[in-house]
Structure formats: structure tokens, C-alpha cells
Design an enzyme around this catalytic site. Sequence first.
Site, PDB file in Angstrom:
ATOM      1  N   LEU A   7       0.857  -1.180   0.000  1.00  0.00           N
ATOM      2  CA  LEU A   7       0.000   0.000   0.000  1.00  0.00           C
ATOM      3  C   LEU A   7       0.890   1.226   0.000  1.00  0.00           C
ATOM      4  CD1 LEU A   7      -3.264   0.577   1.958  1.00  0.00           C
ATOM      5  CD2 LEU A   7      -1.515   2.363   1.950  1.00  0.00           C
ATOM      6  N   GLY A  10      -0.229   8.749  -1.233  1.00  0.00           N
ATOM      7  CA  GLY A  10       0.184   9.920  -2.003  1.00  0.00           C
ATOM      8  C   GLY A  10       0.659   9.586  -3.401  1.00  0.00           C
ATOM      9  N   SER A  12      -0.841  10.305  -6.455  1.00  0.00           N
ATOM     10  CA  SER A  12      -1.388  11.044  -7.590  1.00  0.00           C
ATOM     11  C   SER A  12      -0.305  11.711  -8.428  1.00  0.00           C
ATOM     12  CB  SER A  12      -2.395  12.095  -7.118  1.00  0.00           C
ATOM     13  OG  SER A  12      -1.772  13.060  -6.294  1.00  0.00           O
ATOM     14  N   GLY A  14       4.388  12.632  -8.577  1.00  0.00           N
ATOM     15  CA  GLY A  14       5.714  12.590  -7.979  1.00  0.00           C
ATOM     16  C   GLY A  14       6.222  11.218  -7.598  1.00  0.00           C
ATOM     17  N   ILE A  15       6.892  11.151  -6.443  1.00  0.00           N
ATOM     18  CA  ILE A  15       7.512   9.914  -5.986  1.00  0.00           C
ATOM     19  C   ILE A  15       6.472   8.815  -5.795  1.00  0.00           C
ATOM     20  CG2 ILE A  15       8.757   8.841  -4.061  1.00  0.00           C
ATOM     21  CD1 ILE A  15      10.186  11.524  -3.647  1.00  0.00           C
ATOM     22  N   GLY A  16       5.318   9.158  -5.271  1.00  0.00           N
ATOM     23  CA  GLY A  16       4.294   8.155  -5.023  1.00  0.00           C
ATOM     24  C   GLY A  16       3.806   7.508  -6.306  1.00  0.00           C
ATOM     25  N   SER A 134      12.929  12.896   4.301  1.00  0.00           N
ATOM     26  CA  SER A 134      13.668  13.888   3.515  1.00  0.00           C
ATOM     27  C   SER A 134      15.006  14.100   4.198  1.00  0.00           C
ATOM     28  CB  SER A 134      12.887  15.214   3.506  1.00  0.00           C
ATOM     29  OG  SER A 134      13.689  16.289   3.061  1.00  0.00           O
ATOM     30  N   TYR A 147       8.063  22.255   8.173  1.00  0.00           N
ATOM     31  CA  TYR A 147       8.274  21.036   7.401  1.00  0.00           C
ATOM     32  C   TYR A 147       9.366  20.175   8.028  1.00  0.00           C
ATOM     33  CZ  TYR A 147       9.476  18.012   3.450  1.00  0.00           C
ATOM     34  OH  TYR A 147       9.739  16.936   2.659  1.00  0.00           O
TER      35      TYR A 147
END
Length: 274
Positions: A7, A10, A12, A14-16, A134, A147
Site C-alpha cells: 500500500l 500519495g 497522484s 511525484g515519488i508516489g 527527507s 516542514y
Amino acid sequence: MSTKTVLITGTSSGIGLATAVAAARAGWHVIATMRDTTKADALLAAAKDAGATVEVRALDVTDPASVQACLAGLERLDALVNNAGAGHVGTLEQESVEDVRAVMEVNFFGVLHVTKAALPLLRASGGRVLTVTSVGGVIGQPFNEAYCAAKFAVEGFMESLAPVAATAGVSVSVVEPGAVASEFVANVGLADDALDQAGPYAPALAAYLERTRGAFAAAQTSQDVAARIVDQLAAERPAFRLLTSDAASAFVAAKLKDLDGSAVQALTAAWVAG
């Protein structure tokens, strides 16, 4: 053995998105989640182009009910990739505590909600958790206070959880990219007139933005990060910390060997020097 299930949050963009496609191509059954499934077209098209298929499910990581609904009915889960997150640029004097809290909800508590719900399934399968943090989870960076605080929290939580989860057969890792060319960079919430509104911090913000534009000009691709994540999914003994590029490794090394903090402060102070 039946196909293993992962699973990924995120997905939609980029990395995901790249990880979902790469994992599906590597033979995983991918449950690709996103808050708004009407944004799944790019993922589904990329998977089709790669000759792979993914299962899309709705998931808002900040909503425990959404998390439970997403995992409902799963009989097996072999891996979880916590990727969902949101960038944020700002500094404390010029934003509200509510702004900071919102960053924590997505980037920290969202990870906790999903991991907590997935752990019983992962214990049953002897699975693993990979959380995309990150280099900002190791080194605090100017104008990234909220962040980096969230990513520091994720790193501390997972580093503490790892030995406990291991006693129950679950592997826990963090993935630390540096600059990545993705839509994440465009979603940091910085207004077009941010410099005009920065007041006494305007020169520092201008210097930071100029430095950041240079860093992302040579950014790692999402596909490259995804390939490293998929390798980690398949690793017999995954390391706790996965740095996804030589640049990320060199950057984090500056912190890990800096016992009094002076080297890191000198490094990041240069980012905001006019």
C-alpha cells in the site's frame, strides 16, 4: 507464494506515482492511494504505458476514519510505503501556529495514522514499513521550520519504533531523498507576492529561493527515487536509512559527523546570506 501486496500513500503525482508504477512492474500488487481519486488519471495512464496495473483507493491520511475504510477488507499486506506529504515554506513570526499544526497533521500524524492501522497486517505477514521523509528530516533548513519539524518527528518516531517492531517481525525504514524534480516543489504554499510580504526577512528569503532554484535544477528524478524504494522493498535485510542519491548522502553526512552543530549552522547560514 502469492503476489505480495504493498500500500502506497500519495500516489497522484511525484515519488508516489513513480513508486506505484515501479512496484507494479516489479510484480507487487499495488494499492495506490490518494485523497482525491479523480486525480488518478496520470497514475493509471503511466501504469498502462508500463504494462502494469494498480488498484486505486481513496485515502486521506489525516482522517482516521478514511484510513480504516481504506484498509477494510484487506486480508494481507506485505509492505506499506508512507509517501503522502506536503511541502511548506515560511518562518515562525509570519505564520500562525495553526499553519504549523496543519503541516504536522499531514507530514507527521498522517504517517502515524496509516502505520498504526497497518501494523496488525504487517505483523501477520512479517512485512515492512518504508516512510519517505527527507534530508530535511536530518538537517533543519531555513524557511522550512514547520516542514523540517514534521520530518524530524517522523525520523525520531520511526527510529524509536524500528527495534520494537522488529521484535514482532516488522522491518521499519526511512527513505531520505534530497532535491527531487516533482510537483511537490510547486505545492509548498508560497504566495506569488511572498517576497513583498516578507518584511525584514525578504533578503534572506530571496537568497534562499535563489539557492533552492539552483538545487532543484539538478534534482533527482521521481523515477530514480522510486527505483531505490522498490529495491528496498525487495531487500532481504533493508537498512533503516536509505539515502536516495550521492548528494543526499553527502548532505546528511555533514550532520551525522557534526557533534557540536557548528558545521551545519555554517552550511545553512550561507543559504540565506545576502
